[in-house]
Design an enzyme around this catalytic site. Structure first.
Site, short mmCIF file in Angstrom:
data_model
loop_
_atom_site.label_atom_id
_atom_site.label_comp_id
_atom_site.label_asym_id
_atom_site.label_seq_id
_atom_site.Cartn_x
_atom_site.Cartn_y
_atom_site.Cartn_z
N ASP A 1 8.30 25.00 -20.95
CA ASP A 1 7.45 24.70 -21.74
C ASP A 1 6.87 24.19 -21.37
O ASP A 1 7.30 22.32 -20.22
CB ASP A 1 7.38 24.19 -23.32
CG ASP A 1 6.33 23.99 -24.30
OD1 ASP A 1 5.28 24.79 -23.32
OD2 ASP A 1 6.41 23.43 -24.99
N MET A 2 5.09 23.98 -19.90
CA MET A 2 4.30 23.78 -19.95
C MET A 2 4.14 21.83 -20.69
O MET A 2 3.99 22.65 -21.60
CB MET A 2 3.24 24.69 -19.49
CG MET A 2 3.66 24.60 -18.07
SD MET A 2 4.62 25.02 -16.84
CE MET A 2 3.74 23.31 -16.09
N ASP B 1 1.51 29.32 -21.71
CA ASP B 1 2.49 27.69 -21.22
C ASP B 1 3.74 28.21 -21.49
O ASP B 1 4.68 27.12 -21.45
CB ASP B 1 1.77 26.55 -21.99
CG ASP B 1 1.89 26.69 -23.27
OD1 ASP B 1 2.17 27.83 -24.03
OD2 ASP B 1 0.87 25.63 -23.88
N GLU B 2 4.68 28.54 -22.09
CA GLU B 2 5.85 28.66 -22.09
C GLU B 2 6.02 30.31 -21.87
O GLU B 2 5.73 31.19 -21.63
CB GLU B 2 6.08 28.94 -23.20
CG GLU B 2 5.57 29.50 -24.28
CD GLU B 2 5.87 29.07 -25.70
OE1 GLU B 2 6.60 27.88 -26.20
OE2 GLU B 2 5.46 29.70 -26.95
#
Length: 392
Positions: free
Chosen positions: A9-10, A103-104
């Site tokens: 996860d960013m 983003d994940e």
């Protein structure tokens, strides 16, 4: 062999990208979204979160919570660009990667210990590689099952890592709030609280049949999750079926010139995305949302599949020209669907040449310049001052 699933996860992704590209934003409370009072926050930096600013919050409320908040418009094209870099980095570790959002992602880590060492080393190397490629941090969680990997990635955010080992699962779940289980929203969590179930341990205190009777079809899955059971696997991401871009205006408009210019800007974004992923589409769709929030779409199928910016724009503008704009427009967007991969060498079994239009040489040249010098290196004359218009 021990099964491992990792969730990557960013950290505060959109906001972190803005701080990466704009050093003057670093260390300051920042929110990505629209800049008008009609907008909502799409993402908030960790500096802004300390003030209570969260995604989906109205800009008005965010400003009240944090008077010094910096508000910037989102750049989805840039976020997708870095997202692609992240996914490419993850594929260096495993062929089984499932992108869950921009983003994940989930990664099947089973057997990776033979190549990269113990699972904590695998997670650490993933974090290092993502930072090398993007300049951004991510948080990684690893667990024997999918939903626990997602929970684990949130334990030590930001820039964190948490390994939930099989022998620790029962103890971890015993005190875990039921609201942390994926699929348990605020409403169900409140219902469970009134039933005396605040933690997974409380769920396991009653048999599976009890929850099936009280909660319905989700009751059995709820009991399974509370016990650490999740049959879900990592499924490599399926290919995209459409590509689109849209903008919401801060001030509603009936100005066709303004709308046509935005369709050009959006067609550029869509065409660039199509070419970047090697797709061509046959169907162009116009999306319009009016001031009263009613929404319509109009589509047209072309004779040949295309990734040509000019043709996409021309088709969208033609569809717009057929609409009655007595009502002001709040949002406009364009999309392309009905894809085919970019052809390699035609054979007797491929589409006939006339069904796939050749990629524009101008588009390819513009793409090459922007890849080398940045997205703002080349701008059409018609779009020079467009970003000064109020949109989100």
């Amino acid at each position: 062999m021990q099964t491992w699933i990792l969730h990557i996860d960013m950290d505060a992704f959109f906001a972190s990208v803005e701080q990466l590209d704009h050093p003057e934003y670093r260390g300051k409370p920042l929110a990505v979204g629209g800049t008008s009072d009609r907008s909502v926050v799409s993402a908030a930096s960790y500096e802004a979160r300390k003030w209570g600013v969260r995604s989906a919050m109205s800009v008005v409320k965010a400003r009240k919570l944090c008077p010094d908040l910096l508000l910037v418009s989102g750049r989805m094209g840039r976020y997708k660009e870095i997202s692609n870099q992240v996914m490419a980095a993850l594929h260096e570790f495993s062929p089984t990667v499932e992108q869950a959002s921009v983003d994940e992602a989930y990664l099947d880590g089973t057997g990776l210990e033979r190549l990269f060492g113990p699972i904590d080393q695998v997670a650490r190397q993933i974090k290092t590689r993502v930072r090398e490629v993007t300049g951004l941090t991510c948080s990684v969680g690893a667990a024997p099952v999918r939903f626990l990997a997602k929970i684990a990635s949130d334990v030590n955010k930001p820039d964190g890592m948490f390994i939930l080992r099989p022998e620790d699962v029962a103890g971890f779940l015993r005190t875990l709030p039921v609201g942390r289980i994926p699929g348990v929203g605020a409403k169900l969590a409140e219902t469970l609280r009134h039933m005396g179930a605040r933690t997974c341990g409380d769920i396991l205190g009653r048999p599976r049949s009890y929850w099936e009777q009280r909660v319905g079809k989700y009751g059995g899955a709820l009991h399974d999750r509370a016990g650490g059971i999740d049959p879900s696997t990592v499924t490599p991401t399926s290919e995209a079926k459409s590509c689109s871009a849209e903008n919401t205006f801060h001030e509603d408009t009936t100005d066709r010139e303004v709308l046509n210019r935005w369709l050009l800007a959006q067609s550029e974004r869509v065409g660039s995305d199509l070419r970047g992923h090697g797709y061509k589409g046959r169907t162009v769709t116009l999306k319009v949302k009016f001031a009263d929030f009613t929404q319509i779409t109009r589509s047209r199928s072309l004779d040949a599949r295309t990734d040509n910016t000019a043709l996409i724009c021309e088709t969208a503008r033609d569809l717009l020209g057929q609409l009655d704009l007595r009502r002001a427009v709040r949002l406009i967007g364009v999309g392309v669907s009905n894809f085919s991969p970019r052809p390699r060498q035609l054979t007797l079994f491929d589409d006939a040449p006339g069904e796939i239009e050749a990629t524009s040489g101008l588009d390819l040249a513009v793409d090459a310049v922007r890849r080398k010098f940045g997205p703002r290196a080349v701008t059409r004359v018609d779009l020079l001052d467009l970003k000064k218009k109020n949109t989100s």
